[in-house]
Scaffold this motif. Structure first.
Motif, mmCIF file in Angstrom:
data_model
loop_
_atom_site.group_PDB
_atom_site.id
_atom_site.type_symbol
_atom_site.label_atom_id
_atom_site.label_comp_id
_atom_site.label_asym_id
_atom_site.label_seq_id
_atom_site.Cartn_x
_atom_site.Cartn_y
_atom_site.Cartn_z
ATOM 1 N N ALA A 69 0.833 -1.201 0.000
ATOM 2 C CA ALA A 69 0.000 0.000 0.000
ATOM 3 C C ALA A 69 0.873 1.257 0.000
ATOM 4 N N GLU A 70 1.956 1.227 0.774
ATOM 5 C CA GLU A 70 2.876 2.366 0.794
ATOM 6 C C GLU A 70 3.547 2.547 -0.566
ATOM 7 N N GLU A 71 3.930 1.451 -1.190
ATOM 8 C CA GLU A 71 4.563 1.499 -2.512
ATOM 9 C C GLU A 71 3.573 2.043 -3.550
ATOM 10 N N LEU A 72 2.329 1.595 -3.455
ATOM 11 C CA LEU A 72 1.301 2.083 -4.381
ATOM 12 C C LEU A 72 1.112 3.591 -4.224
ATOM 13 N N GLU A 73 1.073 4.057 -2.992
ATOM 14 C CA GLU A 73 0.917 5.489 -2.746
ATOM 15 C C GLU A 73 2.109 6.265 -3.329
ATOM 16 N N ARG A 74 3.296 5.740 -3.127
ATOM 17 C CA ARG A 74 4.495 6.393 -3.658
ATOM 18 C C ARG A 74 4.450 6.439 -5.190
ATOM 19 N N LEU A 75 4.041 5.334 -5.806
ATOM 20 C CA LEU A 75 3.960 5.287 -7.270
ATOM 21 C C LEU A 75 2.893 6.243 -7.801
ATOM 22 N N GLN A 76 1.781 6.366 -7.082
ATOM 23 C CA GLN A 76 0.740 7.301 -7.508
ATOM 24 C C GLN A 76 1.251 8.741 -7.434
ATOM 25 N N GLU A 77 2.013 9.051 -6.396
ATOM 26 C CA GLU A 77 2.595 10.386 -6.282
ATOM 27 C C GLU A 77 3.584 10.632 -7.423
#
Length: 100
Positions: free
Chosen positions: A53-61
């Motif tokens: 979930a943290e990686e997904l958030e980082r990728l979305q940013e």
């Protein structure tokens, strides 16, 4: 003789019950081990889910940043093209005034 036969039967039954209790205890120990493994696996999976979930958030940013960069570069390109067109017009005006 009857009492001895009953005692023998009682001892055999006690032996059977003891064996069954030992088997049940081994089964319980096995289940406890499996439960501990499942609990450990669940904790590991929850941690992996959190990291994902943290990686997904980082990728979305990052995606939003790339989209903003693309937009900025497109605007810069448009401005450069307008500047180039203006310079060409000025060049033509200079060439016309020199020729006249």
């Amino acid at each position: 003789a009857v009492v001895q036969a009953e005692q023998r039967q009682a001892l055999q039954r006690l032996g059977q019950l003891t064996t069954e209790c030992e088997q049940a205890a081994a089964w319980v120990a096995k289940l406890r081990g499996e439960r501990q493994q499942v609990s450990s696996d669940l904790s590991r999976l929850q941690q992996q889910r959190k990291e994902a979930a943290e990686e997904l958030e980082r990728l979305q940013e990052q995606r939003q940043q790339v989209a903003a960069d693309v937009e900025r570069l497109h605007a810069e390109k448009q401005q450069s093209m307008a500047d180039l067109a203006k310079l060409r017009l000025e060049q033509q005006a200079i060439a016309s005034s020199v020729a006249a």
